[in-house]
Design an enzyme around this catalytic site. Structure first.
Site, PDB file in Angstrom:
ATOM      1  N   ARG A 246     158.918  25.976 180.883  1.00  0.00           N
ATOM      2  CA  ARG A 246     158.316  24.639 180.740  1.00  0.00           C
ATOM      3  C   ARG A 246     157.037  24.572 181.576  1.00  0.00           C
ATOM      4  NH1 ARG A 246     161.653  19.247 182.077  1.00  0.00           N
ATOM      5  NH2 ARG A 246     161.992  20.298 184.078  1.00  0.00           N
TER       6      ARG A 246
ATOM      7  N   ARG B  60     173.008   8.664 187.263  1.00  0.00           N
ATOM      8  CA  ARG B  60     173.420  10.027 187.586  1.00  0.00           C
ATOM      9  C   ARG B  60     174.558  10.068 188.586  1.00  0.00           C
ATOM     10  NH1 ARG B  60     167.890  12.539 186.508  1.00  0.00           N
ATOM     11  NH2 ARG B  60     168.241  14.756 186.673  1.00  0.00           N
TER      12      ARG B  60
ATOM     13  N   ARG C  38     170.045  22.381 190.994  1.00  0.00           N
ATOM     14  CA  ARG C  38     170.103  21.182 190.138  1.00  0.00           C
ATOM     15  C   ARG C  38     171.306  21.239 189.197  1.00  0.00           C
ATOM     16  NH1 ARG C  38     164.433  21.520 187.505  1.00  0.00           N
ATOM     17  NH2 ARG C  38     165.068  19.758 186.244  1.00  0.00           N
TER      18      ARG C  38
ATOM     19  N   ARG D 124     156.738  22.930 187.262  1.00  0.00           N
ATOM     20  CA  ARG D 124     157.236  21.949 188.233  1.00  0.00           C
ATOM     21  C   ARG D 124     157.872  22.673 189.418  1.00  0.00           C
ATOM     22  NH1 ARG D 124     160.743  17.407 185.056  1.00  0.00           N
ATOM     23  NH2 ARG D 124     162.252  17.924 186.675  1.00  0.00           N
TER      24      ARG D 124
ATOM     25  N   LYS E   1     166.369  16.078 177.362  1.00  0.00           N
ATOM     26  CA  LYS E   1     166.449  14.605 177.400  1.00  0.00           C
ATOM     27  C   LYS E   1     165.078  13.956 177.186  1.00  0.00           C
ATOM     28  CE  LYS E   1     168.190  14.501 181.587  1.00  0.00           C
ATOM     29  NZ  LYS E   1     168.230  15.945 181.866  1.00  0.00           N
TER      30      LYS E   1
HETATM   31  P1  AP5 Z   1     162.854  18.494 178.614  1.00  0.00           P
HETATM   32  O1  AP5 Z   1     162.857  17.594 177.440  1.00  0.00           O
HETATM   33  O2  AP5 Z   1     161.736  18.391 179.595  1.00  0.00           O
HETATM   34  O3  AP5 Z   1     164.300  18.461 179.342  1.00  0.00           O
HETATM   35  P2  AP5 Z   1     164.948  17.365 180.302  1.00  0.00           P
HETATM   36  O4  AP5 Z   1     166.398  17.318 179.993  1.00  0.00           O
HETATM   37  O5  AP5 Z   1     164.192  16.080 180.232  1.00  0.00           O
HETATM   38  O6  AP5 Z   1     164.731  18.126 181.679  1.00  0.00           O
HETATM   39  P3  AP5 Z   1     164.401  17.619 183.136  1.00  0.00           P
HETATM   40  O7  AP5 Z   1     164.255  18.876 183.963  1.00  0.00           O
HETATM   41  O8  AP5 Z   1     163.233  16.685 183.155  1.00  0.00           O
HETATM   42  O9  AP5 Z   1     165.688  16.890 183.526  1.00  0.00           O
HETATM   43  P4  AP5 Z   1     166.213  16.604 184.917  1.00  0.00           P
HETATM   44  O10 AP5 Z   1     167.273  15.640 184.601  1.00  0.00           O
HETATM   45  O11 AP5 Z   1     166.621  17.737 185.750  1.00  0.00           O
HETATM   46  O12 AP5 Z   1     164.904  16.117 185.692  1.00  0.00           O
HETATM   47  P5  AP5 Z   1     164.357  14.690 186.056  1.00  0.00           P
HETATM   48  O13 AP5 Z   1     162.905  14.737 185.900  1.00  0.00           O
HETATM   49  O14 AP5 Z   1     165.134  13.599 185.397  1.00  0.00           O
HETATM   50  O15 AP5 Z   1     162.914  20.008 178.055  1.00  0.00           O
HETATM   51  C1  AP5 Z   1     162.858  21.120 178.938  1.00  0.00           C
HETATM   52  C2  AP5 Z   1     161.954  22.210 178.333  1.00  0.00           C
HETATM   53  O16 AP5 Z   1     162.561  22.717 177.156  1.00  0.00           O
HETATM   54  C3  AP5 Z   1     160.554  21.731 177.895  1.00  0.00           C
HETATM   55  O17 AP5 Z   1     159.630  22.774 178.081  1.00  0.00           O
HETATM   56  C4  AP5 Z   1     160.702  21.432 176.394  1.00  0.00           C
HETATM   57  O18 AP5 Z   1     159.479  21.600 175.695  1.00  0.00           O
HETATM   58  C5  AP5 Z   1     161.738  22.479 175.995  1.00  0.00           C
HETATM   59  N1  AP5 Z   1     162.658  22.029 174.954  1.00  0.00           N
HETATM   60  C6  AP5 Z   1     163.214  20.784 174.813  1.00  0.00           C
HETATM   61  N2  AP5 Z   1     164.062  20.768 173.769  1.00  0.00           N
HETATM   62  C7  AP5 Z   1     164.057  22.049 173.260  1.00  0.00           C
HETATM   63  C8  AP5 Z   1     164.741  22.662 172.170  1.00  0.00           C
HETATM   64  N3  AP5 Z   1     165.603  21.999 171.382  1.00  0.00           N
HETATM   65  N4  AP5 Z   1     164.511  23.992 171.939  1.00  0.00           N
HETATM   66  C9  AP5 Z   1     163.657  24.690 172.717  1.00  0.00           C
HETATM   67  N5  AP5 Z   1     162.950  24.152 173.747  1.00  0.00           N
HETATM   68  C10 AP5 Z   1     163.170  22.848 174.020  1.00  0.00           C
HETATM   69  O19 AP5 Z   1     164.759  14.619 187.608  1.00  0.00           O
HETATM   70  C11 AP5 Z   1     164.123  15.437 188.567  1.00  0.00           C
HETATM   71  C12 AP5 Z   1     164.702  15.127 189.946  1.00  0.00           C
HETATM   72  O20 AP5 Z   1     164.468  13.731 190.263  1.00  0.00           O
HETATM   73  C13 AP5 Z   1     166.223  15.287 190.074  1.00  0.00           C
HETATM   74  O21 AP5 Z   1     166.582  16.623 190.374  1.00  0.00           O
HETATM   75  C14 AP5 Z   1     166.524  14.324 191.241  1.00  0.00           C
HETATM   76  O22 AP5 Z   1     166.159  14.887 192.476  1.00  0.00           O
HETATM   77  C15 AP5 Z   1     165.560  13.168 190.974  1.00  0.00           C
HETATM   78  N6  AP5 Z   1     166.182  12.109 190.147  1.00  0.00           N
HETATM   79  C16 AP5 Z   1     165.798  11.707 188.909  1.00  0.00           C
HETATM   80  N7  AP5 Z   1     166.600  10.715 188.454  1.00  0.00           N
HETATM   81  C17 AP5 Z   1     167.510  10.502 189.444  1.00  0.00           C
HETATM   82  C18 AP5 Z   1     168.628   9.624 189.567  1.00  0.00           C
HETATM   83  N8  AP5 Z   1     168.975   8.774 188.586  1.00  0.00           N
HETATM   84  N9  AP5 Z   1     169.354   9.666 190.727  1.00  0.00           N
HETATM   85  C19 AP5 Z   1     169.022  10.512 191.730  1.00  0.00           C
HETATM   86  N10 AP5 Z   1     167.986  11.386 191.670  1.00  0.00           N
HETATM   87  C20 AP5 Z   1     167.246  11.376 190.532  1.00  0.00           C
END
Ligand code: AP5
Length: 223
Positions: free
Chosen positions: A127, A88, A171, A160, A13
């Site tokens: 990552r 979410r 997660r 992370r 994402k």
């Molecule tokens: P990346 O682009 O970083 O993936 P992502 O989907 O953004 O992953 P996140 O782990 O950031 O998502 P998440 O939703 O769990 O975490 P968030 O920070 O929102 O890609 C991942 C890796 O793969 C990278 O190394 C990248 O280089 C690589 N990659 C990407 N595309 C690729 C491809 N096509 N091929 C190969 N490699 C690739 O949330 C974290 C925490 O915050 C949650 O667990 C929760 O506790 C809290 N939180 C956040 N938002 C909310 C909400 N709305 N409500 C409640 N809690 C929330």
């Protein structure tokens, strides 16, 4: 364009959002990044959020909604935005609808990235993120020029805390339980475009840009 990028943890994402933000010149709002910013500044909200994030659970709606409202009130959001990681829960989806309707806006479309659990675990275990500027790398697909050092700012690259295998498992379970119903909420409103998120970064970015172009930046009603 008012867009949501949806998908499980590690589905890409953030990576896709950065590209769409660059091409369309609109801000990328990641609630995960905003919460991590609160944590690094040790705000009261950040300290409460950290307890949940460390366990791989969702942060309570009232805290996340506060962070989101604050972000959407920024003037650059008037041109449009990409939401990454929000909403979410169904409560968040309903809250978003209220906020946007008060602004006379609505979500144009939801891009849903589909990636297998196996690929997710691989992407998250490799990552690395910069402790200073938050830039995202991948040891296999997007390594830094110098091991452990951010190309952009020279900061140290770390795994992370919530990318450790046990937390990733939690997660993914949280996603299925809490966030999959959000997708149905938008399917019922005919807003969802499914994207194959497998394949390399260049391929996935191109797929997303192509579909947005085909849909006129999602301005036209879908379906
Ligand atoms: P990346 O682009 O970083 O993936 P992502 O989907 O953004 O992953 P996140 O782990 O950031 O998502 P998440 O939703 O769990 O975490 P968030 O920070 O929102 O890609 C991942 C890796 O793969 C990278 O190394 C990248 O280089 C690589 N990659 C990407 N595309 C690729 C491809 N096509 N091929 C190969 N490699 C690739 O949330 C974290 C925490 O915050 C949650 O667990 C929760 O506790 C809290 N939180 C956040 N938002 C909310 C909400 N709305 N409500 C409640 N809690 C929330």
């Amino acid at each position: 364009m008012h867009l949501i990028i949806f998908g499980p943890p590690g589905s890409g994402k953030g990576t896709v959002s950065e590209e769409v933000a660059k091409v369309y010149g609109i801000p990328h709002i990641s609630t995960g990044d905003l919460l991590r910013e609160h944590i690094s500044k040790k705000t009261a909200l950040g300290m409460k959020a950290k307890e949940y994030m460390d366990r791989g659970e969702l942060v309570p709606d009232e805290l996340v909604n506060e962070v989101l409202k604050d972000a959407l009130s920024r003037s650059e959001c008037k041109r449009g935005f990409i939401l990454d990681g929000y909403p979410r829960t169904l409560t968040q989806a309903e809250e978003l609808e209220k906020i946007l309707s008060n602004l006379g806006l609505h979500i144009d479309c939801v891009l849903n990235l589909n990636v297998s659990d196996e690929e997710i675990v691989k992407r998250l275990s490799t990552r690395r993120v910069c402790k200073v500027c938050g830039a995202v790398y991948n040891l296999i697909t997007n390594p830094p020029k110098v091991e452990g050092v951010c190309d952009r700012c020279g900061g140290t690259l770390i795994l992370r805390d919530d990318d450790k295998p046990d937390i990733v498992k939690s997660r993914l379970q949280t996603y299925v339980k809490m966030s999959a119903p959000v997708l149905n909420y938008y399917v019922a409103r005919n807003k969802v475009l499914d994207i194959d998120g497998s394949g390399d970064v260049v391929t996935v970015k191109a797929r997303v840009l192509r579909i947005l172009e085909e849909k006129g930046g999602c301005k036209a009603a879908l379906g």
